[in-house]
Each structure stands twice: as C-alpha cells, then as structure tokens.
Design an enzyme around this catalytic site. Structure first.
Site, PDB file in Angstrom:
ATOM      1  N   GLU A  25       0.815  -1.206   0.000  1.00  0.00           N
ATOM      2  CA  GLU A  25       0.000   0.000   0.000  1.00  0.00           C
ATOM      3  C   GLU A  25       0.852   1.261   0.000  1.00  0.00           C
ATOM      4  OE1 GLU A  25      -3.834  -2.017   2.175  1.00  0.00           O
ATOM      5  OE2 GLU A  25      -3.050  -0.150   2.980  1.00  0.00           O
ATOM      6  N   CYS A  81       3.461   8.416   1.318  1.00  0.00           N
ATOM      7  CA  CYS A  81       3.949   7.426   2.281  1.00  0.00           C
ATOM      8  C   CYS A  81       4.111   6.097   1.556  1.00  0.00           C
ATOM      9  CB  CYS A  81       2.922   7.331   3.412  1.00  0.00           C
ATOM     10  SG  CYS A  81       3.316   6.098   4.654  1.00  0.00           S
ATOM     11  N   CYS A  87       6.238  -7.286   7.127  1.00  0.00           N
ATOM     12  CA  CYS A  87       7.333  -6.810   7.977  1.00  0.00           C
ATOM     13  C   CYS A  87       7.655  -7.909   8.979  1.00  0.00           C
ATOM     14  CB  CYS A  87       6.935  -5.529   8.712  1.00  0.00           C
ATOM     15  SG  CYS A  87       8.300  -4.751   9.608  1.00  0.00           S
ATOM     16  N   CYS A 119       6.284  -5.343  15.811  1.00  0.00           N
ATOM     17  CA  CYS A 119       5.880  -4.314  16.763  1.00  0.00           C
ATOM     18  C   CYS A 119       4.423  -4.592  17.143  1.00  0.00           C
ATOM     19  CB  CYS A 119       6.026  -2.923  16.161  1.00  0.00           C
ATOM     20  SG  CYS A 119       7.727  -2.563  15.686  1.00  0.00           S
ATOM     21  N   CYS A 143       1.283  -2.546  15.591  1.00  0.00           N
ATOM     22  CA  CYS A 143       1.263  -2.275  14.158  1.00  0.00           C
ATOM     23  C   CYS A 143       0.593  -3.408  13.394  1.00  0.00           C
ATOM     24  CB  CYS A 143       2.696  -2.091  13.651  1.00  0.00           C
ATOM     25  SG  CYS A 143       2.779  -1.824  11.865  1.00  0.00           S
ATOM     26  N   GLY A 153       6.818  -2.210   6.154  1.00  0.00           N
ATOM     27  CA  GLY A 153       8.186  -2.705   6.099  1.00  0.00           C
ATOM     28  C   GLY A 153       9.207  -1.867   6.842  1.00  0.00           C
ATOM     29  N   GLU A 154      10.372  -2.460   7.070  1.00  0.00           N
ATOM     30  CA  GLU A 154      11.489  -1.767   7.721  1.00  0.00           C
ATOM     31  C   GLU A 154      12.511  -1.404   6.633  1.00  0.00           C
ATOM     32  OE1 GLU A 154      12.483  -0.343  10.537  1.00  0.00           O
ATOM     33  OE2 GLU A 154      14.372  -0.012   9.490  1.00  0.00           O
ATOM     34  N   SER A 167      11.956   6.248   7.983  1.00  0.00           N
ATOM     35  CA  SER A 167      11.569   5.913   9.350  1.00  0.00           C
ATOM     36  C   SER A 167      12.007   4.499   9.680  1.00  0.00           C
ATOM     37  CB  SER A 167      10.039   6.035   9.485  1.00  0.00           C
ATOM     38  OG  SER A 167       9.625   5.592  10.763  1.00  0.00           O
ATOM     39  N   LEU A 177      10.176   5.535  18.256  1.00  0.00           N
ATOM     40  CA  LEU A 177      10.629   5.399  19.645  1.00  0.00           C
ATOM     41  C   LEU A 177       9.534   4.775  20.521  1.00  0.00           C
ATOM     42  CD1 LEU A 177      12.941   5.913  21.617  1.00  0.00           C
ATOM     43  CD2 LEU A 177      12.084   8.244  21.937  1.00  0.00           C
ATOM     44  N   ASN A 190      -3.889   4.193  16.084  1.00  0.00           N
ATOM     45  CA  ASN A 190      -5.013   3.879  15.207  1.00  0.00           C
ATOM     46  C   ASN A 190      -5.420   2.431  15.424  1.00  0.00           C
ATOM     47  OD1 ASN A 190      -5.519   6.282  13.657  1.00  0.00           O
ATOM     48  ND2 ASN A 190      -3.503   5.966  12.741  1.00  0.00           N
ATOM     49  N   CYS A 199      -2.042   5.690   9.663  1.00  0.00           N
ATOM     50  CA  CYS A 199      -0.783   5.109  10.131  1.00  0.00           C
ATOM     51  C   CYS A 199      -0.980   3.754  10.786  1.00  0.00           C
ATOM     52  CB  CYS A 199      -0.200   6.023  11.210  1.00  0.00           C
ATOM     53  SG  CYS A 199       1.123   6.995  10.639  1.00  0.00           S
TER      54      CYS A 199
HETATM   55  N1  SAH Z   1       9.509   0.044  10.134  1.00  0.00           N
HETATM   56  C1  SAH Z   1       9.593   1.465  10.092  1.00  0.00           C
HETATM   57  C2  SAH Z   1       8.669   2.049   9.082  1.00  0.00           C
HETATM   58  C3  SAH Z   1       7.202   1.786   9.307  1.00  0.00           C
HETATM   59  S1  SAH Z   1       6.456   3.283   9.713  1.00  0.00           S
HETATM   60  C4  SAH Z   1       9.374   2.034  11.460  1.00  0.00           C
HETATM   61  O1  SAH Z   1       9.074   1.268  12.373  1.00  0.00           O
HETATM   62  O2  SAH Z   1       9.556   3.213  11.665  1.00  0.00           O
HETATM   63  C5  SAH Z   1       5.690   2.855  11.040  1.00  0.00           C
HETATM   64  C6  SAH Z   1       5.151   4.049  11.766  1.00  0.00           C
HETATM   65  O3  SAH Z   1       3.749   3.874  11.787  1.00  0.00           O
HETATM   66  C7  SAH Z   1       5.658   3.967  13.180  1.00  0.00           C
HETATM   67  O4  SAH Z   1       6.423   5.052  13.517  1.00  0.00           O
HETATM   68  C8  SAH Z   1       4.419   4.009  14.004  1.00  0.00           C
HETATM   69  O5  SAH Z   1       4.411   5.178  14.741  1.00  0.00           O
HETATM   70  C9  SAH Z   1       3.288   4.092  13.077  1.00  0.00           C
HETATM   71  N2  SAH Z   1       2.291   3.100  13.459  1.00  0.00           N
HETATM   72  C10 SAH Z   1       2.320   1.769  13.290  1.00  0.00           C
HETATM   73  N3  SAH Z   1       1.186   1.212  13.750  1.00  0.00           N
HETATM   74  C11 SAH Z   1       0.424   2.232  14.193  1.00  0.00           C
HETATM   75  C12 SAH Z   1      -0.866   2.305  14.754  1.00  0.00           C
HETATM   76  N4  SAH Z   1      -1.622   1.221  14.911  1.00  0.00           N
HETATM   77  N5  SAH Z   1      -1.325   3.509  15.090  1.00  0.00           N
HETATM   78  C13 SAH Z   1      -0.590   4.622  14.895  1.00  0.00           C
HETATM   79  N6  SAH Z   1       0.623   4.606  14.363  1.00  0.00           N
HETATM   80  C14 SAH Z   1       1.137   3.427  14.018  1.00  0.00           C
END
Ligand code: SAH
Length: 366
Positions: free
Chosen positions: A96, A109, A116, A120, A123, A168-169, A200, A223, A299, A342
C-alpha cells in the site's frame, strides 16, 4: 528475436547504470537523461511516444526493455483528500501507498517491504508477517504510479515529500531503498531535496550508521517509549538495540549538521505510554538529542487490544513536552475512512483472502 529473455525494467535502473546500459548499446550517454526525463518528468511508459529519440532506437528499446510500474489493484479516495493505492506484487501479495495532501505540501507514504518481520505489537503490518523485500523498481514505482494518478507534471508538482512510513522496515532493505532514494533526488528523476525524503526506522542501529555514510536524508525513529522495559514490549527490536544505543546512533546521524534533528515518532497508546510520567521520562531522555517529537494517536485495527487515548490525555502529553521546550507535533489521523491511517497498511487484498480462509476453517458455533 530473443523473446525468450525477460525485458529489463528501466524504472529501477538508476542514472549511472542507465547511462552505462545505453552506452553499451552503442548510443550516446545523453540518451539516458532523455529516457529518465520521459520516465520521471513526463511519466511516460511507452517508448513509441518518446519523440526526441530516433525511431530505430525506440524500436530497439521496445524489444529489449520496458518501463514497468507496479499494477494498481485498487485506488481509493478519502473525504479528506487522502488517496490510497493497493498495488499487486508478483506472487499474489500486495502493498500500500498513501498520498496525504496538506496545503501546498503533498506527502507520499511508501512501503519498502511486503509485510514486515519486526513484530511491533501495535502495528497491523506485523500481523501479516514478512514476505520479501521490494525491488528498487517496486519502490520508485510507487512514486511513479502516485505521481501519474495525481496528474503531476514538471510544472506542477503534487508530491513534494516522500516518507518511508508504509509497510516494512526500510533499513532491512538497504540497497534497494538507497537506490530508490537517489532516483527520487536525481534532477532527471523526481528532483526532490534530501530533506524532503524521510526514512523511518524501528531502530536498526548499525544501519543508521551505514546510512550516514551514503546519504543525508531526514531520519525518523519509531521510539514509542522512554525506557527499555516498555520499549522491549512495543518494539521487540529494542532487545537487540536498546534505547541508549539508538539515541547514540541518532546523535551521530545529525552530528556536524547544524539545525538537523531526528524525528522521534511516538504512538500514544492509552494506559501504556501516555501518562505524564512517560512524558517526563521522554523529556529527560531527549534532553541532549537533537530531536523533535511527532505524536501519533494509536489507530485501532481489528484484533488489537490497544486503545487510542482521549483527546484530553493526548493534549496533556503534548503540553508537557512543549512546556519543556521540546518541539512536539501531533499527527492528525488522515484517510481513516479508507483504512489509510498510520499503522493500518496491511495489503488489503492478501489480508482479505486470509481472513476469508480463516472464516471458512472456523468450527461452527465457534
Ligand atoms: N519500520 C519502520 C517504518 C514503518 S512506519 C518504522 O518502524 O519506523 C511505522 C510508523 O507507523 C511507526 O512510527 C508508528 O508510529 C506508526 N504506526 C504503526 N502502527 C500504528 C498504529 N496502529 N497507530 C498509529 N501509528 C502506528
């Protein structure tokens, strides 16, 4: 003649390699720049339309090469102007890409992997596991597809910023991501300034140092917690690269670059990391790290037990940071009505199949 060979996709090739390729074909090096302008400025994928290139070379190009963007499965517009594309990937999965307009700025974005592997806990991408890294063409192809769909022209830029905050990372797909970044920056590519591209990461410390050696794009770090005990739970990668090491890498990344700051992303989750004590610990942690904080209210997504904090506690958290002179922005939730917010990017198509399979295998009455 050699129809048995796969055509080379020029989209992911990059300026230098394209020049070499063109020269190897016996053409003048400037043909590479012409091709890039057609590809990235005029968003043309059909060689026969490239009228400033000789007919003979155009025919040859069509025989051995292609400009192949990802296939769009679904395009959705949100009431707030956000647009989302679900793009098919060979093998049946999907990724996406989301466009978020805000005044003159238009942020795209993009995803760097299918799924991934970092797990986390907050996510939704983590739920689908890791499939594979995207190729350079698939990464830059997302920008290409979006730019074309938005009607971008050389005189009217719609995409002003790109963030690697989709699926993804990115630092686990380092080479392809960096090649795509150089195509985004190239004058004959999308011509974006480095500071308008943000990568990110969940905190791949050694790769942050590697990144510093090859680029100066903006860095954002997920973070989400001010101490290791809590971050271990939210971002399991923290067990390998704990906060102190991560903060040291962030300082190294911006060292010697005046005014540069690392964006600390902090997803606020009710009762987990949103209390005043967390804000105070965060202020102490970041006291001597050149940084700004981007607060992202969680979210929710199906199957997650976490909750978004109340408006009141979000504001309270932000105010505490601001009162200590910490720059703290609050990310508005956008594209909620099209599941583009997000952390909601899951490659819907693949997900749907899996969900319907799950439903089929559920025992009756279960
Ligand atoms: N792997 C990378 C890039 C993914 S971006 C990273 O971890 O930074 C992921 C961003 O989406 C994270 O910074 C996080 O803040 C946000 N994110 C992921 N799941 C989310 C959720 N359920 N609600 C709000 N933000 C979320």
């Amino acid at each position: 003649m050699d129809t048995g060979h796969e055509k080379v996709n020029l989209l992911g090739m990059g300026n230098e390699a394209l020049r070499q390729w063109v020269v190897d074909l016996g053409e003048k090096p400037f043909r590479a720049q012409q091709l890039m302008k057609w590809m990235f400025h005029r968003l043309e994928s059909d060689f026969s339309a490239m009228t400033d290139i000789s007919k003979a070379f155009r025919a040859r190009l069509a025989a051995i090469a292609e400009i192949q963007p990802p296939e769009v499965l679904l395009e959705k517009d949100s009431a707030d102007g956000t647009r989302k594309w679900v793009m098919a990937m060979p093998g049946g999965s999907a990724i996406e890409t989301v466009f978020i307009p805000e005044g003159k700025r238009g942020t795209l974005c993009i995803s760097s992997q299918i799924g991934c592997g970092l797990n986390c806990t907050f996510c939704s991408t983590a739920r689908q596991g890791f499939n594979r890294n995207l190729t350079t063409a698939e990464i830059i192809g997302q920008v290409w597809v979006a730019a074309r769909s938005l009607g971008q022209t050389p005189d009217q830029r719609r995409i002003t910023n790109v963030v690697f905050m989709g699926m993804g990372e990115p630092l686990l797909n380092f080479d392809h991501v960096m090649q795509a970044v150089s195509l985004m920056r190239d004058d004959f590519g999308f011509g974006l300034a480095g500071k308008r591209i943000t990568l990110s990461t969940a905190g791949m410390v050694p790769m942050i140092d590697r990144m510093r050696e090859v680029t100066d794009i903006s860095l954002a770090v997920s973070l989400h917690a001010p101490n290791d005990a809590l971050r271990d739970q939210l971002v399991p990668l923290n067990k390998r690269y704990p906060i102190a090491e991560l903060m040291a890498a962030c300082k190294r990344y911006v060292a010697g670059r005046r005014g540069e700051r690392v964006t600390m992303e902090y997803t606020l989750i009710e009762g987990v990391n949103d209390q005043p004590e967390h804000a105070r610990a965060l202020i102490r942690l970041l006291a001597n790290v050149p940084s700004k904080v981007n607060l992202i209210p969680f979210n929710p997504f199906p199957g997650s037990d976490f909750k978004r904090p109340s408006e009141e506690s979000i504001r309270r958290f932000q105010t505490l940071l601001l009162n200590h002179d910490k720059v703290a922005t609050l990310r508005k939730t956008r594209g909620d009505d099209i599941d583009a917010a997000c952390g909601q990017l899951v490659g819907q198509v693949a997900d749907r199949t899996r969900r319907s399979q799950k439903l089929k295998t559920l025992p009756l009455g279960g």
